[in-house]
Design a protein around this motif. Structure first.
Motif, short mmCIF file in Angstrom:
data_model
loop_
_atom_site.label_atom_id
_atom_site.label_comp_id
_atom_site.label_asym_id
_atom_site.label_seq_id
_atom_site.Cartn_x
_atom_site.Cartn_y
_atom_site.Cartn_z
N ARG A 317 0.85 -1.19 0.00
CA ARG A 317 0.00 0.00 0.00
C ARG A 317 0.89 1.24 0.00
NH1 ARG A 317 -3.62 2.26 5.00
NH2 ARG A 317 -1.53 2.87 5.64
N LEU A 318 0.71 2.08 -0.98
CA LEU A 318 1.47 3.34 -1.05
C LEU A 318 0.48 4.47 -0.84
CD1 LEU A 318 3.54 2.44 -4.26
CD2 LEU A 318 4.23 2.15 -1.86
N MET A 319 0.64 5.14 0.28
CA MET A 319 -0.33 6.15 0.66
C MET A 319 0.27 7.54 0.45
SD MET A 319 -3.43 6.33 1.81
CE MET A 319 -3.95 4.86 2.68
N CYS A 320 -0.41 8.37 -0.30
CA CYS A 320 0.06 9.73 -0.51
C CYS A 320 -0.63 10.68 0.47
CB CYS A 320 -0.18 10.19 -1.94
SG CYS A 320 0.77 9.21 -3.12
N SER A 321 0.04 11.79 0.66
CA SER A 321 -0.39 12.70 1.71
C SER A 321 -0.38 14.13 1.18
CB SER A 321 0.60 12.53 2.86
OG SER A 321 0.23 13.28 3.97
N PHE A 322 -0.88 15.06 1.98
CA PHE A 322 -0.90 16.45 1.53
C PHE A 322 0.51 16.98 1.32
CE2 PHE A 322 -0.33 17.10 6.06
CZ PHE A 322 0.52 18.20 6.11
N ASP A 323 1.50 16.30 1.90
CA ASP A 323 2.87 16.80 1.80
C ASP A 323 3.76 15.95 0.89
OD1 ASP A 323 3.12 14.59 3.40
OD2 ASP A 323 4.22 15.60 5.00
N THR A 324 3.14 15.03 0.17
CA THR A 324 3.91 14.26 -0.81
C THR A 324 4.31 15.20 -1.96
OG1 THR A 324 2.64 12.31 -0.24
CG2 THR A 324 3.83 12.24 -2.34
N ARG A 325 5.56 15.11 -2.36
CA ARG A 325 5.99 15.99 -3.46
C ARG A 325 6.38 15.14 -4.68
NH1 ARG A 325 10.32 19.59 -0.60
NH2 ARG A 325 9.26 19.98 1.39
N PRO A 326 6.25 15.72 -5.86
CA PRO A 326 6.57 14.97 -7.08
C PRO A 326 7.96 14.33 -7.01
CG PRO A 326 5.58 17.08 -7.65
CD PRO A 326 5.76 17.07 -6.17
N GLU A 327 8.91 15.03 -6.41
CA GLU A 327 10.27 14.48 -6.40
C GLU A 327 10.37 13.22 -5.54
OE1 GLU A 327 9.41 17.60 -5.65
OE2 GLU A 327 10.54 18.43 -3.95
N TYR A 328 9.48 13.12 -4.52
CA TYR A 328 9.49 11.88 -3.73
C TYR A 328 9.04 10.71 -4.60
CZ TYR A 328 9.33 15.20 0.22
OH TYR A 328 9.57 16.22 1.10
#
Lengths: 343, 343, 343, 343
Positions: A317-328
């Motif tokens: 499971r890969l969970m994205c967040s409000f602070d996930t950035r494209p570079e991550y």
């Protein structure tokens, strides 16, 4: 700790919300919700859901879910949910302990439950020997990151009405669902027949705090007592209220959720280009479920942590967040490709 | 809202603690307490109480008390406390509901309970028909703002040991007690025979969060499950941990408590000069209990809010806080004199 | 009401047991189990199961099961059983309410559960978020009238031991199992690794009363309190004790069970001769499960009542009792043939 | 064991009731109360109390009390009773565990509670922090063998009504009260404002069984589920029903109670002649409370057993039963005089 895809509760607090916390930290405020900030935050909810609702704040999702369920059940009832529901797999026996009710699960492949499954589980009505079903509970988005359409929800609501059941929604990531559907909150909750909603804050940038919303006010009569008894009544309530006020203002909730959903879409897009991995679920909100060769998982987790959801199939499971950035995402995908190349 | 003497939970968050919240709001952190901030905050507690303890964080005082009690009881047990104990008068039936146990109260005049009172209530030992006493719970400071001496606590502990009872302390204002006694926390808790401590944060300048400390580690074995089931496990735990870290650093806890105790002493001093009012309890910590003519109470509450503790005797509770300032006291006393003058 | 195949609890009290009730109805006896009759009945149980056991009497099967389970669980535990288990389908939410634990069911076709099914359900061990499995509970005979062999039970016991689970047996019809297996009670309970046994009396000719037997005495330490709290402690205990004494004397239990098992065998034999009906389960004990054309069921129930077990498949349960007579079977089969003839 | 003054549950089963048990032991009967005997027994109750009531049978007094209380409370409620109430001192924490509610006790000297005491304990109404009083429970006769007059009961009922409380009566010895008052059951229960009654059978000559009677039928809606979940639903219900039928027929209840009350009166009369002993309570029903020199108690208990009620004051409880005979009293008093003589 660097960014991770562990959970949206690995992320911190959104700056707008932190600001709000600082802003209300002035002078004294009546405790336990008798303050102006709480009144204001409740007003905000009413802007979204209509005036004739009741809104209460609690500490966390388990509290919001369990107390909401407790308010419409008696201890000889049962509660239908999916076998992946958070209330079933991730809240210990909180609901059994606090409500006395049994959870009746239906098997799910996409995280959703369907009307016919509910009907199948309504058994032995009015038989004193058997738990009496009283609530259907769904998660929106589901634990698999999929999102029910308003129509799907309405259909469940119809079954619920026909069988005299209450309809509960665990909306711990409800903002992600709203963005995914491009709908107002109201359209796929209240207007679709939901009775009680756990409205999530923490996973969308709050520090702590969830809301329980009753769309039929008569159901909330006992709630203040249930919440206190359930150890979920905060003294310095302004600090939950202020967060919700900020989240619901200036589309903060929407921007956060658009961002995390967008990041998940982007991540999914990149993963789909990689033949050795398989996305298993529709990426409707901010989660991507993907089968990754088991051998490379530990090394990949070193790069950015994530959870293995299904050990047997090596589904992550890969969970994205409000602070996930494209570079991550770039870094993650790059590492993934690199590790796959070495296989 | 202006300053009040309503409660120490009417005050906001101490600047040092707000700073800490902002400071840890960087990047991701493992949720549910698996993060470095939580580890660090637990270490801080160990500096004060010794290494061989177990520390857990919860949301609020009711949670900390009830879950601590649940960890050492079975549902056929009973719990001895004062008839003014917070667990008895201000936590609904949370402890009955969650533990199944009965509360056995002893009458108190000064907020304290005494060894002989405990012994009187230990009845029908090993009789299956009757609840079996298993815990003594005291509040330090008491709900009347009085503070047990270490010797008083040791004496209770001896009775507890003799009768095979656990000893629980509700320390929601424990910093005020430590300052009052001019003792280390440890001297009047662990070293005096306490087994389980609710260590309060919220009333001494935190936004939310309490700690449960087990001085006998074998008692905490089930606590993680009990806390999760009890709906008191926070996901973004770093934000409780950081607050405790800040509170326990640089004597922040002590300075806050010295201030609020000092303000109470000053307020008491001023009130003692006024013949028409009577202070009813020893002002050991940050509360002043005082009988004020009923007729002027509403007008005085307008000036700065406070609670009437005992309707019948017109006894008011004036609670000072880390943010109470001398001028608030001056204003309050001035208004009081003025109102008394008009009587 | 005439004889029926409704349930073995439709039958009355065996004459030997009624006699015993009359016999002990002399003079006074210490209440709550402190009497000589209770001591004597417990001795009887020890003759069958060994001396180092603890035996307690309760009112009914639900009480015996739930209190037995409560004595080895904490509220954050879960209990594995079949999805047809009496504790799951016929005891309301008694076990959830009283123990707080969740029931984890495994699907069964023959009423039994198998070791691999248990292992599949042991998930997320030591994970605070998830209920922790602590007990396996089986029914012997099963609700489908099938009987586990001692080897099958031993295999379950091994899985239980390996995973640190307790092993509970609902023996509400245990005498029928013993007769079916032609074994002593002990061989397929204690010696096969069972920890706690509900030993049924009511369904084998008693008026009321079940026994809870602990094969590991340390597990029963709290039981007196749990039973009292669980509202299952009878005051005039001699009247349960005398019944068990009579049941366990002169092979009364065995003769009753041989009779009811024999009647079920005979009934099955007759039914097997009728091509339009299909026996669905192995007839190991005193129940016959048989698919009968739905159209004739109401008329057949008029003759002698029985329950439809599975509506969808028109599967009926025909339960024989210690007082079932060959002529009842003859009459029933005759009526069945007659009704089938008219179809 | 010879006759004793231990308890009315030390005595056996009245011959008329034993006869009834034998009489209904014929053929099959629908289980769980669906039988004709149960219907008939309920009709009997209606003859005494009126048709518009609901009657349910349970196993024992604890079950009847706790389930009755559960049917009118929510877990954040509290229940006012005397500090000598059976539900408080002799039923473990059954009521806390099953209802979640707190018991609020008022001190009693004669076993009774009085309206002003109830009003004193109704505190903090509508305050979410505090348990909300919902029931007043009295015992009739009281645990001290005293009997409330219908007027006393009406007065309590008025307070209950005024404060929106339900009124519960523990009538485990209700027949003794009726005889004492020379009133119909109805006059001091239903007509005096009682809502729910535990009607005792066991202590007046039954083998097992109590009835729960709802005088306001809307209160019993959930009772079948509550009883099943509460493990108090008997399968072979005819055997409770038949006992009640016999008890309520031909004035069996009255003759039994007249006898036991009469024996208590006679015993009291004899004891009053002995200057060294002091009767402490009004002998209204079948109990005599008497202070006897501690030194002779063990020897006297050898003669005919009885309980020491209050260790400190050497107060004994002498309970008469339907099978107490004048010669037992004579023997007892003789022994008492003899032992006193030797002092």
């Amino acid at each position: 700790m660097n960014h991770s895809f562990g959970s949206d509760n690995y992320s911190g607090v959104h700056p707008k919300i932190m600001e709000a916390l600082t802003r209300v930290n002035e002078g004294h405020a009546t405790s336990y919700g008798g303050d102006e900030y709480t009144a204001k935050a409740i007003e905000k909810f009413k802007e979204y859901f209509g005036n004739d609702i009741d809104v209460f704040f609690a500490y966390n999702g388990t509290g919001a879910n369990v107390l909401g369920l407790a308010s419409v059940t008696k201890s000889f009832n049962s509660i239908i949910c999916s076998d992946l529901a958070h209330i079933h797999v991730d809240e210990s026996t909180a609901s059994e302990k606090f409500t006395g009710c049994r959870q009746i699960t239906v098997a799910t492949i996409d995280g959703k439950i369907y009307p016919h499954q509910i009907e199948d589980r309504i058994q032995r009505v009015n038989d004193q020997h058997h738990p009496q079903v009283k609530v259907v509970s769904i998660s929106q988005p589901t634990e698999y990151g999929t999102v029910y359409s308003p129509e799907e929800i309405s259909r469940i609501s119809k079954v619920a009405r026909n069988h005299n059941l209450y309809f509960h929604m665990d909306g711990s990531r409800i903002s992600n669902a709203a963005v995914s559907l491009n709908k107002n909150f109201r359209e796929f909750t209240r207007d679709a027949g939901v009775d009680i909603l756990s409205f999530g804050g923490t996973k969308n940038g709050m520090m702590f705090g969830e809301a329980i919303i009753f769309f039929r006010q008569q159901l909330s009569e006992d709630f203040p007592y249930i919440r206190k008894q359930g150890m979920q009544l905060h003294s310095k309530m302004r600090f939950i209220a202020a967060q919700f006020d900020a989240l619901l203002s200036d589309d903060c909730w929407k921007r956060n959720a658009m961002h995390s959903n967008g990041m998940a879409a982007r991540l999914a897009e990149e993963l789909r280009k990689i033949p050795q991995v398989t996305i298993t679920q529709s990426v409707d909100a901010n989660a991507v479920f993907v089968i990754i060769p088991a051998a490379i998982i530990p090394a990949l987790q070193q790069e950015q942590f994530f959870y293995v959801w299904t050990e047997k199939t090596s589904e992550a499971r890969l969970m994205c967040s409000f602070d996930t950035r494209p570079e991550y995402i770039e870094k993650f995908v790059k590492k993934l490709r690199e590790l796959l190349g070495r296989l």
